[in-house]
Motif scaffolding. Structure first.
Motif, PDB file in Angstrom:
ATOM      1  N   LYS A 178       0.796  -1.232   0.000  1.00  0.00           N
ATOM      2  CA  LYS A 178       0.000   0.000   0.000  1.00  0.00           C
ATOM      3  C   LYS A 178       0.826   1.278   0.000  1.00  0.00           C
ATOM      4  O   LYS A 178       0.334   2.331  -0.401  1.00  0.00           O
ATOM      5  CB  LYS A 178      -0.945   0.010   1.212  1.00  0.00           C
ATOM      6  N   GLY A 179       2.065   1.195   0.483  1.00  0.00           N
ATOM      7  CA  GLY A 179       2.883   2.388   0.597  1.00  0.00           C
ATOM      8  C   GLY A 179       2.522   3.188   1.828  1.00  0.00           C
ATOM      9  O   GLY A 179       1.538   2.888   2.516  1.00  0.00           O
ATOM     10  N   PRO A 180       3.292   4.231   2.143  1.00  0.00           N
ATOM     11  CA  PRO A 180       2.966   5.096   3.278  1.00  0.00           C
ATOM     12  C   PRO A 180       1.588   5.733   3.085  1.00  0.00           C
ATOM     13  O   PRO A 180       1.132   5.934   1.962  1.00  0.00           O
ATOM     14  CB  PRO A 180       4.073   6.160   3.235  1.00  0.00           C
ATOM     15  N   SER A 181       0.930   6.062   4.174  1.00  0.00           N
ATOM     16  CA  SER A 181      -0.447   6.548   4.103  1.00  0.00           C
ATOM     17  C   SER A 181      -0.583   7.850   3.329  1.00  0.00           C
ATOM     18  O   SER A 181      -1.632   8.114   2.734  1.00  0.00           O
ATOM     19  CB  SER A 181      -1.010   6.732   5.519  1.00  0.00           C
ATOM     20  N   ASN A 182       0.464   8.689   3.313  1.00  0.00           N
ATOM     21  CA  ASN A 182       0.366   9.968   2.613  1.00  0.00           C
ATOM     22  C   ASN A 182       1.050   9.953   1.245  1.00  0.00           C
ATOM     23  O   ASN A 182       1.204  10.989   0.607  1.00  0.00           O
ATOM     24  CB  ASN A 182       0.959  11.098   3.459  1.00  0.00           C
ATOM     25  N   ALA A 183       1.479   8.766   0.787  1.00  0.00           N
ATOM     26  CA  ALA A 183       2.189   8.672  -0.488  1.00  0.00           C
ATOM     27  C   ALA A 183       1.223   8.851  -1.658  1.00  0.00           C
ATOM     28  O   ALA A 183       0.095   8.369  -1.627  1.00  0.00           O
ATOM     29  CB  ALA A 183       2.902   7.334  -0.602  1.00  0.00           C
ATOM     30  N   LYS A 184       1.688   9.546  -2.691  1.00  0.00           N
ATOM     31  CA  LYS A 184       0.904   9.756  -3.906  1.00  0.00           C
ATOM     32  C   LYS A 184       1.577   8.997  -5.048  1.00  0.00           C
ATOM     33  O   LYS A 184       2.807   8.966  -5.143  1.00  0.00           O
ATOM     34  CB  LYS A 184       0.809  11.243  -4.231  1.00  0.00           C
ATOM     35  N   PRO A 185       0.783   8.388  -5.939  1.00  0.00           N
ATOM     36  CA  PRO A 185       1.341   7.535  -6.999  1.00  0.00           C
ATOM     37  C   PRO A 185       2.448   8.183  -7.813  1.00  0.00           C
ATOM     38  O   PRO A 185       3.464   7.554  -8.093  1.00  0.00           O
ATOM     39  CB  PRO A 185       0.116   7.222  -7.873  1.00  0.00           C
ATOM     40  N   HIS A 186       2.265   9.434  -8.216  1.00  0.00           N
ATOM     41  CA  HIS A 186       3.253  10.090  -9.069  1.00  0.00           C
ATOM     42  C   HIS A 186       4.403  10.711  -8.273  1.00  0.00           C
ATOM     43  O   HIS A 186       5.283  11.342  -8.849  1.00  0.00           O
ATOM     44  CB  HIS A 186       2.580  11.164  -9.933  1.00  0.00           C
ATOM     45  N   HIS A 187       4.353  10.507  -6.971  1.00  0.00           N
ATOM     46  CA  HIS A 187       5.418  11.035  -6.119  1.00  0.00           C
ATOM     47  C   HIS A 187       6.022   9.929  -5.254  1.00  0.00           C
ATOM     48  O   HIS A 187       6.544  10.200  -4.171  1.00  0.00           O
ATOM     49  CB  HIS A 187       4.872  12.163  -5.237  1.00  0.00           C
ATOM     50  N   THR A 188       5.935   8.707  -5.767  1.00  0.00           N
ATOM     51  CA  THR A 188       6.484   7.551  -5.056  1.00  0.00           C
ATOM     52  C   THR A 188       7.261   6.682  -6.039  1.00  0.00           C
ATOM     53  O   THR A 188       6.741   6.301  -7.088  1.00  0.00           O
ATOM     54  CB  THR A 188       5.368   6.711  -4.416  1.00  0.00           C
ATOM     55  N   LEU A 189       8.500   6.389  -5.697  1.00  0.00           N
ATOM     56  CA  LEU A 189       9.350   5.497  -6.485  1.00  0.00           C
ATOM     57  C   LEU A 189       9.583   4.238  -5.665  1.00  0.00           C
ATOM     58  O   LEU A 189      10.191   4.289  -4.603  1.00  0.00           O
ATOM     59  CB  LEU A 189      10.683   6.169  -6.819  1.00  0.00           C
ATOM     60  N   ARG A 190       9.078   3.116  -6.165  1.00  0.00           N
ATOM     61  CA  ARG A 190       9.227   1.845  -5.469  1.00  0.00           C
ATOM     62  C   ARG A 190       9.968   0.866  -6.370  1.00  0.00           C
ATOM     63  O   ARG A 190       9.650   0.730  -7.552  1.00  0.00           O
ATOM     64  CB  ARG A 190       7.859   1.269  -5.097  1.00  0.00           C
ATOM     65  N   PHE A 191      10.957   0.186  -5.811  1.00  0.00           N
ATOM     66  CA  PHE A 191      11.677  -0.811  -6.583  1.00  0.00           C
ATOM     67  C   PHE A 191      12.303  -1.834  -5.650  1.00  0.00           C
ATOM     68  O   PHE A 191      12.478  -1.584  -4.456  1.00  0.00           O
ATOM     69  CB  PHE A 191      12.747  -0.171  -7.468  1.00  0.00           C
ATOM     70  N   LYS A 192      12.646  -2.990  -6.218  1.00  0.00           N
ATOM     71  CA  LYS A 192      13.244  -4.074  -5.453  1.00  0.00           C
ATOM     72  C   LYS A 192      14.757  -4.095  -5.657  1.00  0.00           C
ATOM     73  O   LYS A 192      15.246  -3.680  -6.707  1.00  0.00           O
ATOM     74  CB  LYS A 192      12.658  -5.416  -5.880  1.00  0.00           C
ATOM     75  N   ILE A 193      15.447  -4.610  -4.656  1.00  0.00           N
ATOM     76  CA  ILE A 193      16.880  -4.860  -4.810  1.00  0.00           C
ATOM     77  C   ILE A 193      17.154  -6.332  -4.520  1.00  0.00           C
ATOM     78  O   ILE A 193      16.402  -6.980  -3.777  1.00  0.00           O
ATOM     79  CB  ILE A 193      17.744  -3.967  -3.896  1.00  0.00           C
ATOM     80  N   ASN A 194      18.235  -6.835  -5.127  1.00  0.00           N
ATOM     81  CA  ASN A 194      18.661  -8.201  -4.883  1.00  0.00           C
ATOM     82  C   ASN A 194      19.452  -8.302  -3.592  1.00  0.00           C
ATOM     83  O   ASN A 194      19.725  -7.291  -2.936  1.00  0.00           O
ATOM     84  CB  ASN A 194      19.535  -8.683  -6.049  1.00  0.00           C
ATOM     85  N   LYS A 195      19.873  -9.516  -3.301  1.00  0.00           N
ATOM     86  CA  LYS A 195      20.690  -9.723  -2.122  1.00  0.00           C
ATOM     87  C   LYS A 195      22.033  -9.032  -2.223  1.00  0.00           C
ATOM     88  O   LYS A 195      22.667  -8.715  -1.215  1.00  0.00           O
ATOM     89  CB  LYS A 195      20.883 -11.217  -1.863  1.00  0.00           C
ATOM     90  N   ASP A 196      22.467  -8.747  -3.491  1.00  0.00           N
ATOM     91  CA  ASP A 196      23.723  -8.018  -3.672  1.00  0.00           C
ATOM     92  C   ASP A 196      23.521  -6.513  -3.693  1.00  0.00           C
ATOM     93  O   ASP A 196      24.398  -5.761  -4.073  1.00  0.00           O
ATOM     94  CB  ASP A 196      24.439  -8.478  -4.954  1.00  0.00           C
ATOM     95  N   ARG A 197      22.310  -6.077  -3.315  1.00  0.00           N
ATOM     96  CA  ARG A 197      21.951  -4.661  -3.145  1.00  0.00           C
ATOM     97  C   ARG A 197      21.861  -3.896  -4.461  1.00  0.00           C
ATOM     98  O   ARG A 197      22.095  -2.681  -4.505  1.00  0.00           O
ATOM     99  CB  ARG A 197      22.967  -3.943  -2.225  1.00  0.00           C
ATOM    100  N   THR A 198      21.510  -4.547  -5.541  1.00  0.00           N
ATOM    101  CA  THR A 198      21.329  -3.876  -6.821  1.00  0.00           C
ATOM    102  C   THR A 198      19.873  -3.987  -7.256  1.00  0.00           C
ATOM    103  O   THR A 198      19.191  -4.966  -6.911  1.00  0.00           O
ATOM    104  CB  THR A 198      22.224  -4.486  -7.906  1.00  0.00           C
ATOM    105  N   PRO A 199      19.352  -2.991  -7.977  1.00  0.00           N
ATOM    106  CA  PRO A 199      17.958  -3.033  -8.424  1.00  0.00           C
ATOM    107  C   PRO A 199      17.644  -4.286  -9.228  1.00  0.00           C
ATOM    108  O   PRO A 199      18.472  -4.788  -9.992  1.00  0.00           O
ATOM    109  CB  PRO A 199      17.831  -1.770  -9.281  1.00  0.00           C
ATOM    110  N   ALA A 200      16.434  -4.794  -9.038  1.00  0.00           N
ATOM    111  CA  ALA A 200      15.994  -6.004  -9.723  1.00  0.00           C
ATOM    112  C   ALA A 200      14.582  -5.788 -10.256  1.00  0.00           C
ATOM    113  O   ALA A 200      13.898  -4.823  -9.895  1.00  0.00           O
ATOM    114  CB  ALA A 200      16.027  -7.197  -8.776  1.00  0.00           C
ATOM    115  N   ASP A 201      14.135  -6.695 -11.096  1.00  0.00           N
ATOM    116  CA  ASP A 201      12.761  -6.623 -11.626  1.00  0.00           C
ATOM    117  C   ASP A 201      11.767  -6.868 -10.499  1.00  0.00           C
ATOM    118  O   ASP A 201      12.047  -7.628  -9.571  1.00  0.00           O
ATOM    119  CB  ASP A 201      12.574  -7.677 -12.718  1.00  0.00           C
TER     120      ASP A 201
END
Length: 367
Positions: free
Chosen positions: A344-367
């Motif tokens: 859901k994201g933080p309660s005050n987060a707005k879609p166009h003002h939120t960047l969400r992404f995953k990182i791997n165990k090696d701390r690099t962005p992943a799909d």
């Protein structure tokens, strides 16, 4: 980038085909081979689309990508002429895409105010588990903003921990609760101090304005920590345009007591404290960066790696058992609140003002 060899940026034919002829055609006016390779490399990053980038925007700003990549590699201590694959990815697939996203957020933020109106600093909240590299990311973003003429500063929730005396009092009031015995969980911070600092930093709208950022010395009291003397706090001069606010539990929202009790009965007291955090701190965040991890248990591995490095360098570090005990005090909160934060994201987060992404165990962005 001249300092990065053409060979180091070469990609396989299959990788280039993934970009597509239409995307590559956005690169105007016969680029050099090295420039073309860099352009294609940038367009392959996992955060490319999530950060709002396009082949056209990269082509139009490739010279700036090159210049910032060189500066950032030097800032991070990389050898620009011999960047490893992981270092190139960290610069062009991670830090710079996030920076461009933040830069766009700043532009949108400033557009809300009239020309003669004081503009408070854009507050970017960065939530990520311990050990995943968020402090290095924040350092890189702060450097990039300042290097491009937008004054930026950073602050961590760690700066707002209770004094040693107040933490001892809190532990005594919650005797037997390991989650509140030491600093870390909700309830172990000075909310008023943090709120005053955040508002003061946001309000640095003129060159004459200045304020000091609280600092917590974790090595004090045999590692239990204490707030540093105010005379040692870092001073920030205005006008401040960007405030980077990072923390492992930023955006956590309280849940029903039975839910958290089923994870760990000790978490109920922590859960009650979270509402005040949302009201005092999270509401001040304009844009959010949420870094997701597949398995919170990676925190133990990351922390253990850091301690091993410190011991190898001759610095005092925790034993494996001490690391396990330290991390165990955070795991109930991760289990209780990360699923909601990620869905859901933080309660005050707005879609166009939120960047969400995953990182791997090696701390690099992943799909």
């Amino acid at each position: 980038m001249n300092e990065i060899s053409e060979q180091s940026l070469n990609m396989s034919a299959a990788q280039k085909n993934e970009i597509g002829e239409a995307d590559c055609s956005a690169f105007a006016s016969a680029p050099s081979s090295a420039d073309s390779n860099l352009y294609e490399f940038i367009c392959q990053g996992h955060l490319f689309r999530k950060a709002g980038l396009s082949p056209e925007s990269v082509a139009a700003n490739l010279a700036e990508w090159q210049g910032l990549g060189l500066k950032l590699s030097q800032f991070l201590g990389f050898n620009p002429s011999e960047c490893s694959a992981s270092e190139r990815q960290r610069i062009y697939h991670y830090y710079l895409p996030v920076f461009w996203w933040c830069k766009d957020q700043l532009s949108q933020h400033r557009s809300q105010f009239q020309n003669d109106e004081p503009i408070p600093a854009l507050v970017v909240g960065l939530s990520a588990p311990q050990g995943c590299g968020k402090t290095t990311l924040v350092d890189a973003l702060e450097y990039l903003f300042n290097a491009t003429g937008s004054r930026a500063a950073s602050v961590s929730i760690d700066d707002f921990y209770l004094t040693a005396a107040d933490q001892e009092k809190l532990a005594a009031e919650n005797a037997g609760n390991a989650l509140l015995e030491f600093r870390g969980n909700a309830g172990t911070h000075d909310l008023q101090l943090g709120t005053e600092a955040l508002k003061s930093l946001r309000g640095l709208t003129s060159a004459e304005a200045k304020t000091k950022i609280p600092h917590y010395e974790k090595s004090s009291h045999h590692g239990h920590g204490d707030r540093a003397n105010p005379s040692t706090w870092r001073e920030v001069q205005g006008p401040l345009e960007v405030l980077l606010f990072e923390g492992w539990m930023l955006g956590f929202e309280p849940r029903e007591d039975p839910k958290v009790a089923s994870i760990d009965p000790q978490l109920v007291a922590v859960n009650k404290n979270l509402k005040a955090y949302s009201d005092a701190w999270f509401s001040l965040v304009d844009s959010w960066i949420i870094i997701e991890v597949e398995d919170p248990n990676w925190v133990f591995t990351w922390r253990l790696q850091a301690e091993v490095r410190m011991r190898a360098e001759g610095r005092p570090g925790m034993t494996d058992a001490e690391v396990a005990d330290f991390v165990s005090r955070y795991m109930p909160a991760y289990k209780a609140y990360l699923p909601i934060l990620y869905s859901k994201g933080p309660s005050n987060a707005k879609p166009h003002h939120t960047l969400r992404f995953k990182i791997n165990k090696d701390r690099t962005p992943a799909d």
